[in-house]
Design a protein around this motif. Structure first.
Motif, PDB file in Angstrom:
ATOM      1  N   THR A  93     -11.238  -6.112   5.226  1.00  0.00           N
ATOM      2  CA  THR A  93     -10.524  -4.986   4.619  1.00  0.00           C
ATOM      3  C   THR A  93      -9.045  -5.314   4.461  1.00  0.00           C
ATOM      4  O   THR A  93      -8.432  -5.042   3.424  1.00  0.00           O
ATOM      5  N   VAL A  94      -8.457  -5.923   5.484  1.00  0.00           N
ATOM      6  CA  VAL A  94      -7.045  -6.314   5.413  1.00  0.00           C
ATOM      7  C   VAL A  94      -6.827  -7.304   4.275  1.00  0.00           C
ATOM      8  O   VAL A  94      -5.870  -7.170   3.491  1.00  0.00           O
ATOM      9  N   LEU A  95      -7.721  -8.282   4.139  1.00  0.00           N
ATOM     10  CA  LEU A  95      -7.581  -9.278   3.073  1.00  0.00           C
ATOM     11  C   LEU A  95      -7.706  -8.629   1.696  1.00  0.00           C
ATOM     12  O   LEU A  95      -6.980  -8.974   0.766  1.00  0.00           O
ATOM     13  N   ARG A  96      -8.638  -7.690   1.562  1.00  0.00           N
ATOM     14  CA  ARG A  96      -8.838  -7.014   0.277  1.00  0.00           C
ATOM     15  C   ARG A  96      -7.611  -6.200  -0.109  1.00  0.00           C
ATOM     16  O   ARG A  96      -7.151  -6.247  -1.265  1.00  0.00           O
ATOM     17  N   VAL A  97      -7.058  -5.467   0.828  1.00  0.00           N
ATOM     18  CA  VAL A  97      -5.890  -4.646   0.541  1.00  0.00           C
ATOM     19  C   VAL A  97      -4.664  -5.530   0.318  1.00  0.00           C
ATOM     20  O   VAL A  97      -3.836  -5.243  -0.566  1.00  0.00           O
ATOM     21  N   ALA A 125      -5.650   2.819   5.824  1.00  0.00           N
ATOM     22  CA  ALA A 125      -5.033   2.379   7.073  1.00  0.00           C
ATOM     23  C   ALA A 125      -4.431   0.990   6.926  1.00  0.00           C
ATOM     24  O   ALA A 125      -3.320   0.721   7.417  1.00  0.00           O
ATOM     25  N   ALA A 126      -5.142   0.091   6.247  1.00  0.00           N
ATOM     26  CA  ALA A 126      -4.631  -1.267   6.043  1.00  0.00           C
ATOM     27  C   ALA A 126      -3.371  -1.251   5.176  1.00  0.00           C
ATOM     28  O   ALA A 126      -2.423  -2.013   5.416  1.00  0.00           O
ATOM     29  N   LEU A 127      -3.348  -0.384   4.161  1.00  0.00           N
ATOM     30  CA  LEU A 127      -2.167  -0.260   3.310  1.00  0.00           C
ATOM     31  C   LEU A 127      -0.973   0.220   4.119  1.00  0.00           C
ATOM     32  O   LEU A 127       0.146  -0.294   3.995  1.00  0.00           O
TER      33      LEU A 127
END
Length: 344
Positions: free
Chosen positions: A139-143, A230-232
């Motif tokens: 998710t972090v990588l995608r965002v 949240a990652a954003l």
């Protein structure tokens, strides 16, 4: 011995992604309220587990959630927060908390409620009340890739200015947001300003916002996946928001925040930032809408966060944070019971 327990959660399906990523949650039952007919089957499944303790975190509509708790586990210890109609709610809950509402943060209050009926060994400490969130690497990588596509040349970081709140009365408005964005972009040319809102926000005119994905100021569309939100927030230098859910994400990711509240005489302590650096602003006149908070005040608060001049988490509306232990101890090893005794 509590670490041997199963920890299951009953909530709406909006929280699916958050709960799936959290290894501390053993099961998620999808059920929102007594009118959530499509998920009654899920609640019937929970009933088969024979839970020993049910903690109600809905502090409004207590009758609804008391009935739901009794259906899910008739023999469980059913816990809820203090209420002025305690005698009424004793029919539905067999433990009602001692601490008055709105006197401490929700995460601290919830652990105190559990500690009133469960013997924790070792005892709970305030450090365990600090909010946390598990964000999967993918998710972090995608965002991060999405941000890279939107971040203009020369911008190493970004600021989030969230526009939407639960009601229009609590929103700051597009005009204020655009004026502040211009001030921030001029003062901090190495920061992009991302204007965000919940998907399908009915109270906002999204078309009025800058749509150029290469501009310093732009509307940044978010998905319904709360982990992506949240990652954003985790990657931002600062979050400015009138919405308490965004505030919670900022606390959980230790992101500095400027929070816009709607009434300085009724600040909801249980929803304030906790542990992260934060400033709280509200209209000068109690009862006025959030849109009346001056742009200059929000700009000054933002500068104090971005320059590192403000490090405190905050419980008041003044520029100088008081030496109030309520949140200054929130990351400490102070036993939770000692904190409760000192602040009750």
């Amino acid at each position: 011995y509590w670490r041997d327990w199963s920890s299951d959660v009953c909530s709406s399906d909006l929280n699916d992604s958050l709960l799936r990523a959290d290894g501390g949650v053993d099961a998620h039952y999808r059920f929102e309220n007594r009118r959530d007919f499509k998920h009654w089957k899920s609640l019937r499944t929970a009933r088969k587990e024979g839970y020993e303790v049910i903690l109600n975190l809905h502090w409004t509509h207590q009758s609804d959630y008391g009935l739901i708790a009794n259906y899910a586990s008739p023999r469980a210890i059913k816990i809820t927060s203090d209420h002025e109609r305690r005698d009424k709610y004793r029919l539905l809950f067999n433990h009602i908390g001692r601490r008055p509402r709105n006197t401490t943060h929700l995460s601290i209050h919830s652990l105190e409620l559990l500690a009133e009926v469960v013997d924790f060994d070792p005892p709970l400490t305030l450090s365990e009340a600090g909010p946390r969130i598990v964000i999967p690497d993918e998710t972090v990588l995608r965002v991060t890739a999405q941000v890279r596509e939107h971040r203009p040349t020369g911008c190493a970081s970004y600021i989030i200015l969230h526009l939407q709140a639960g009601t229009a009365f609590r929103e700051w408005g597009n005009t204020n947001a655009l004026a502040l964005s211009k001030l921030l972009a001029d003062r901090y040319p190495n920061h992009a300003v991302f204007l965000t809102a919940a998907p399908r926000s009915e109270s906002l005119s999204i078309d009025e916002l800058p749509q150029d994905p290469t501009a310093h100021i732009q509307f940044f569309s978010t998905s319904r996946d709360l982990l992506e939100v949240a990652a954003l927030i985790k990657g931002a230098s600062l979050v400015i928001t009138p919405e308490t859910s965004i505030t919670h994400f900022a606390s959980a990711t230790n992101t500095p925040a400027v929070v816009l509240m709607s009434n300085r005489d009724r600040i909801p302590v249980e929803w304030l930032p906790i542990a992260n650096a934060a400033r709280i602003l509200a209209p000068a006149n109690a009862g006025d809408p959030v849109v009346t908070i001056p742009v200059a005040e929000v700009f000054e608060a933002a500068i104090s966060m971005l320059t590192g001049g403000w490090h405190e988490t905050q419980t008041n509306l003044d520029i100088q944070s008081p030496q109030d232990p309520l949140f200054q101890w929130s990351n400490g090893a102070l036993p939770l019971q000692s904190f409760s005794d000192a602040t009750n």
